[in-house]
Motif scaffolding. Structure first.
Motif: not given
Length: 178
Positions: A107-121
């Motif tokens: 799920e992490f890999d599928a979510f972060t495949k898009h061009d965005a800035t992700y800040i995970f806590v």
């Protein structure tokens, strides 16, 4: 190009506040992805205080499991938090650590495949010692393995200690691999 930032630390170390400040420094209209399942009134109050702290410039998404349902291309997003998100997998998978880790990584890999800035806590729950409870030990292992996985994919890792940000990793994607 996407960017992944991981902010980790102990309970009440300032992780969420740091993530929100960072997001606001990058975007006038960041996205807040809340992964929590509300289990009781005390926790509902914590969520309410978090929401109150954020202003109207935030877009709020509540998603307990399937982060990949949300395409955040071009956005700056705070995902708060990995611990609560993993709790949802752990519960769904009847405390099966291996299956929960497999599901969360996919799920992490599928979510972060898009061009965005992700800040995970996330939380460093294993820093406080070994629990006498077998289920807690299994979850602590799950949390540690997922933190390592995300850190290996992250461009930056920040450790919060008593409200102070300590940079652990900058640029590059080095570290633990699958």
């Amino acid at each position: 190009m996407s960017k992944i930032i991981l902010i980790t630390g102990g309970q009440r170390s300032g992780k969420s506040r740091k993530a929100e400040e960072l997001a606001l420094s990058m975007s006038e209209n960041p996205v807040y992805v809340a992964t929590a399942h509300i289990w009781d009134e005390e926790f509902a109050e914590r969520v309410r205080k978090h929401q109150e702290r954020r202003g109207s410039q935030w877009t709020n998404i509540e998603e307990e499991l399937q982060l990949s349902l949300h395409d955040l291309t071009g956005k700056v997003a705070v995902i708060d938090c990995i611990t609560l998100w993993l709790t949802n997998f752990f519960y769904k998978n009847n405390s099966n650590t291996e299956l929960s880790l497999k599901d969360a990584k996919a799920e992490f890999d599928a979510f972060t495949k898009h061009d965005a800035t992700y800040i995970f806590v996330t939380n460093e729950i294993g820093s406080g010692g070994v629990s006498e409870n077998a289920i807690q030990r299994k979850f602590t292992d799950l949390q540690g393995w997922m933190n390592q996985y995300i850190a290996s994919k992250a461009d930056e890792v920040i450790l919060m200690v008593s409200g102070i940000a300590v940079t652990i990793k900058e640029t590059g994607r080095q570290g633990v691999q699958d």
